[in-house]
Design an enzyme around this catalytic site. Structure first.
Site, PDB file in Angstrom:
ATOM      1  N   SER A 137     -61.026  77.012 -19.666  1.00 45.17           N
ATOM      2  CA  SER A 137     -59.989  77.840 -20.277  1.00 45.17           C
ATOM      3  C   SER A 137     -59.900  79.143 -19.489  1.00 45.17           C
ATOM      4  O   SER A 137     -60.889  79.865 -19.361  1.00 45.17           O
ATOM      5  CB  SER A 137     -60.378  78.101 -21.739  1.00 45.17           C
ATOM      6  OG  SER A 137     -59.475  78.982 -22.346  1.00 45.17           O
ATOM      7  N   LYS A 165     -56.812  74.998 -18.523  1.00 45.20           N
ATOM      8  CA  LYS A 165     -56.017  75.484 -19.672  1.00 45.20           C
ATOM      9  C   LYS A 165     -55.719  76.952 -19.427  1.00 45.20           C
ATOM     10  O   LYS A 165     -56.630  77.740 -19.162  1.00 45.20           O
ATOM     11  CB  LYS A 165     -56.829  75.284 -20.950  1.00 45.20           C
ATOM     12  CG  LYS A 165     -56.429  76.152 -22.131  1.00 45.20           C
ATOM     13  CD  LYS A 165     -57.094  75.644 -23.399  1.00 45.20           C
ATOM     14  CE  LYS A 165     -57.566  76.765 -24.301  1.00 45.20           C
ATOM     15  NZ  LYS A 165     -58.213  76.256 -25.531  1.00 45.20           N
ATOM     16  N   LYS A 167     -54.359  80.474 -20.907  1.00 44.77           N
ATOM     17  CA  LYS A 167     -54.029  81.229 -22.102  1.00 44.77           C
ATOM     18  C   LYS A 167     -52.660  81.868 -21.875  1.00 44.77           C
ATOM     19  O   LYS A 167     -52.411  82.438 -20.794  1.00 44.77           O
ATOM     20  CB  LYS A 167     -55.074  82.315 -22.327  1.00 44.77           C
ATOM     21  CG  LYS A 167     -56.418  81.769 -22.786  1.00 44.77           C
ATOM     22  CD  LYS A 167     -56.311  81.220 -24.203  1.00 44.77           C
ATOM     23  CE  LYS A 167     -57.674  80.950 -24.808  1.00 44.77           C
ATOM     24  NZ  LYS A 167     -57.551  80.420 -26.180  1.00 44.77           N
ATOM     25  N   ASP A 192     -52.524  77.486 -24.107  1.00 38.71           N
ATOM     26  CA  ASP A 192     -52.979  77.836 -25.453  1.00 38.71           C
ATOM     27  C   ASP A 192     -52.459  79.228 -25.808  1.00 38.71           C
ATOM     28  O   ASP A 192     -52.766  80.207 -25.127  1.00 38.71           O
ATOM     29  CB  ASP A 192     -54.518  77.824 -25.497  1.00 38.71           C
ATOM     30  CG  ASP A 192     -55.074  78.089 -26.899  1.00 38.71           C
ATOM     31  OD1 ASP A 192     -54.270  78.210 -27.852  1.00 38.71           O
ATOM     32  OD2 ASP A 192     -56.309  78.162 -27.031  1.00 38.71           O
ATOM     33  N   GLU A 217     -51.027  74.264 -27.056  1.00 39.58           N
ATOM     34  CA  GLU A 217     -51.992  74.445 -28.147  1.00 39.58           C
ATOM     35  C   GLU A 217     -51.603  75.639 -29.012  1.00 39.58           C
ATOM     36  O   GLU A 217     -51.357  76.738 -28.502  1.00 39.58           O
ATOM     37  CB  GLU A 217     -53.379  74.657 -27.525  1.00 39.58           C
ATOM     38  CG  GLU A 217     -54.516  74.799 -28.524  1.00 39.58           C
ATOM     39  CD  GLU A 217     -55.874  74.963 -27.812  1.00 39.58           C
ATOM     40  OE1 GLU A 217     -55.959  74.701 -26.590  1.00 39.58           O
ATOM     41  OE2 GLU A 217     -56.831  75.373 -28.474  1.00 39.58           O
ATOM     42  N   ASP A 242     -55.009  73.857 -33.151  1.00 38.84           N
ATOM     43  CA  ASP A 242     -56.389  74.354 -33.132  1.00 38.84           C
ATOM     44  C   ASP A 242     -56.616  75.098 -34.457  1.00 38.84           C
ATOM     45  O   ASP A 242     -57.111  74.499 -35.426  1.00 38.84           O
ATOM     46  CB  ASP A 242     -56.558  75.265 -31.889  1.00 38.84           C
ATOM     47  CG  ASP A 242     -57.908  75.950 -31.797  1.00 38.84           C
ATOM     48  OD1 ASP A 242     -58.735  75.782 -32.697  1.00 38.84           O
ATOM     49  OD2 ASP A 242     -58.150  76.683 -30.806  1.00 38.84           O
ATOM     50  N   LYS A 266     -63.186  71.499 -33.189  1.00 40.23           N
ATOM     51  CA  LYS A 266     -64.306  72.426 -33.011  1.00 40.23           C
ATOM     52  C   LYS A 266     -65.123  72.337 -34.286  1.00 40.23           C
ATOM     53  O   LYS A 266     -64.583  72.645 -35.365  1.00 40.23           O
ATOM     54  CB  LYS A 266     -63.802  73.869 -32.876  1.00 40.23           C
ATOM     55  CG  LYS A 266     -62.998  74.175 -31.640  1.00 40.23           C
ATOM     56  CD  LYS A 266     -62.463  75.609 -31.668  1.00 40.23           C
ATOM     57  CE  LYS A 266     -61.649  75.903 -30.420  1.00 40.23           C
ATOM     58  NZ  LYS A 266     -60.921  77.189 -30.510  1.00 40.23           N
ATOM     59  N   GLY A 294     -63.699  74.992 -27.488  1.00 39.26           N
ATOM     60  CA  GLY A 294     -64.863  75.831 -27.199  1.00 39.26           C
ATOM     61  C   GLY A 294     -64.694  77.194 -27.837  1.00 39.26           C
ATOM     62  O   GLY A 294     -63.573  77.638 -28.114  1.00 39.26           O
TER      63      GLY A 294
HETATM   64  O1  SMG Z   1     -65.459  78.154 -24.848  1.00 42.69           O
HETATM   65  O2  SMG Z   1     -64.431  77.973 -22.950  1.00 42.69           O
HETATM   66  C1  SMG Z   1     -64.498  78.371 -24.100  1.00 42.69           C
HETATM   67  C2  SMG Z   1     -63.328  79.134 -24.659  1.00 42.69           C
HETATM   68  C3  SMG Z   1     -62.189  78.228 -24.907  1.00 42.69           C
HETATM   69  O3  SMG Z   1     -60.045  79.180 -25.077  1.00 42.69           O
HETATM   70  C4  SMG Z   1     -61.061  78.901 -25.639  1.00 42.69           C
HETATM   71  N1  SMG Z   1     -61.253  79.166 -26.951  1.00 42.69           N
HETATM   72  O4  SMG Z   1     -58.372  79.208 -29.003  1.00 42.69           O
HETATM   73  O5  SMG Z   1     -59.302  77.606 -27.994  1.00 42.69           O
HETATM   74  C5  SMG Z   1     -59.264  78.793 -28.291  1.00 42.69           C
HETATM   75  C6  SMG Z   1     -60.287  79.790 -27.791  1.00 42.69           C
HETATM   76  C7  SMG Z   1     -60.984  80.451 -28.941  1.00 42.69           C
HETATM   77  C8  SMG Z   1     -61.915  81.529 -28.554  1.00 42.69           C
HETATM   78  S1  SMG Z   1     -61.155  82.801 -27.727  1.00 42.69           S
HETATM   79  C9  SMG Z   1     -62.085  84.184 -27.876  1.00 42.69           C
HETATM   80 MG    MG Z   2     -57.223  77.355 -28.991  1.00 42.77          MG
END
Ligand code: SMG
Ligand code: MG
Length: 374
Positions: A137, A165, A167, A192, A217, A242, A266, A294
């Site tokens: 991510s 992925k 953001k 995402d 996402e 999510d 998750k 994650g």
């Molecule tokens: O664990 O690699 C990881 C982070 C993956 O993007 C990630 N998590 O919305 O999926 C999500 C985010 C939530 C945590 S962001 C602080």
């Molecule tokens: Mg997410």
């Protein structure tokens, strides 16, 4: 075997580099570990995935710690002489919500229970893979620099990550996706938004259709079911949820209503490993792809995620990256990429242990509670 005491270990691990999302910038992984100690001298471990402030969901680290001490431990106490996974789940489910707090505690107890039986979590789950594909991510770069994004993505692709992925947020969406896609035309790619868009952004979301993304996402607020259904009907890219998926029931609703075609699982967001398995099983039966999300976990949470991701229905790469993606020093032996995959731990329980010197150095607070119910 009985659970004799529970120890909570609060710690903040510095991230290698800040992780910026549409919600906030994370610089540390502020968490606590749950250690469940048995009367046979075994320790089981779980990790709380709440953030230190309620911006991803309503939970936050201090709140999870408090609800554990005040409400969850007295419930666990009642089943401490036979802490089988179903009994623990039923006891904790007397409390509404607080899924991340419950997951940290129930995973620690499950880990101890499995270690006592010399059974790995992967085996308990019926996981059929020995290694899982690793995705990564990629946060929003400082000053929204496309150059910085491209060099970060290039680094991950060189390391062997099998899926990227990005953001996204309003103002950082179509252009970064276009840039990455035009350089890497075939890499599995997804985005995402962490709820950053509104129903009025449908046209913008449709612009993403040309980039052959695996999924979008959580584009809209977690409770905007109608908006997600409408968006899913308007876009050819599959919608994945999510934050909206907090249980088996919400997952079923999302699928039946057509709000999502893919589900991010998750454990911390749905209330535990058993609920994750139920969601996985339902999705597998309905031919709905799932993947493991994650929460910037340490090796403790990651070990459980990797075992889960090794189940048959997890057909898309997860946000299960190597330890080096997050930390200079993890609190367990680091998870490393092997041909773009992470090996599934096969030791008893979650199959990894915290390194005591690292824990000792990082720990800022400890709570130790003896369970006393007879
Ligand atoms: O664990 O690699 C990881 C982070 C993956 O993007 C990630 N998590 O919305 O999926 C999500 C985010 C939530 C945590 S962001 C602080
Ligand atoms: Mg997410």
């Amino acid at each position: 075997m009985a659970i004799e005491r529970i120890k909570l270990h609060r710690m903040a691990l510095p991230l290698r580099s800040p992780f910026r999302t549409s919600m906030a910038v994370e610089t540390h992984r502020d968490t606590y570990l749950v250690e469940a100690v048995t009367d046979t001298g075994i320790s089981g471990w779980g990790e709380c995935v709440a953030m230190d402030w309620p911006g991803y969901t309503h939970e936050y680290t201090d709140g999870a710690w408090d609800v554990t001490l005040e409400f969850l431990l007295p419930r666990l106490d009642r089943v401490r002489h036979d802490p089988n996974p179903q009994a623990v789940r039923a006891a904790l489910d007397e409390i509404k919500g607080h899924v991340m707090a419950k997951t940290a505690l129930s995973t620690a107890v499950l880990d101890a229970w499995l270690r006592e039986r010399h059974q790995s979590l992967a085996d308990f789950l019926g996981a059929d893979k020995t290694a899982v594909d690793a995705g990564v991510s990629v946060g929003i770069p400082e000053a929204q620099s496309i150059d910085a994004l491209m060099s970060e993505v290039a680094g991950y692709i060189d390391q062997g990550y099998k899926r990227i992925k990005l953001k996204i947020q309003p103002g950082w969406d179509v252009e970064p996706v276009r840039a990455v896609r035009s350089t890497w035309s075939t890499i599995p790619l997804q985005v995402d938004a962490n709820q950053a868009y509104r129903r009025t952004d449908t046209a913008l979301m449709r612009e993403l259709d040309e980039f052959d993304l695996l999924l979008i996402e959580q584009p809209l607020p977690e409770d905007d079911w109608v908006g997600h259904v409408e968006l899913a009907m308007s876009c050819s890219t599959p919608i994945c949820l999510d934050e909206s998926i907090i249980s088996l029931g919400t997952c079923e609703a999302a699928l039946n209503f057509g709000a999502a075609r893919i589900i991010n699982i998750k454990p911390g967001r749905v209330g535990g490993i058993l609920e994750s398995v139920d969601i996985h099983n339902m999705c597998l039966a309905r031919d709905v792809p799932v993947w493991c999300g994650g929460m910037l976990e340490t090796g403790i949470g990651r070990a459980a995620n990797v075992a889960l991701a090794a189940m048959p229905g997890f057909t898309l790469p997860g946000d299960t990256s190597a330890s080096s993606r997050y930390f200079a020093q993890d609190i367990t032996a680091p998870f490393e990429l092997v041909d773009g995959q992470l090996l599934v731990p096969r030791g008893a329980g979650i199959g990894v242990d915290p390194i005591s010197e690292v824990i000792a150095e990082l720990t800022s607070a400890v709570a130790e509670i003896s369970l006393t119910h007879s």
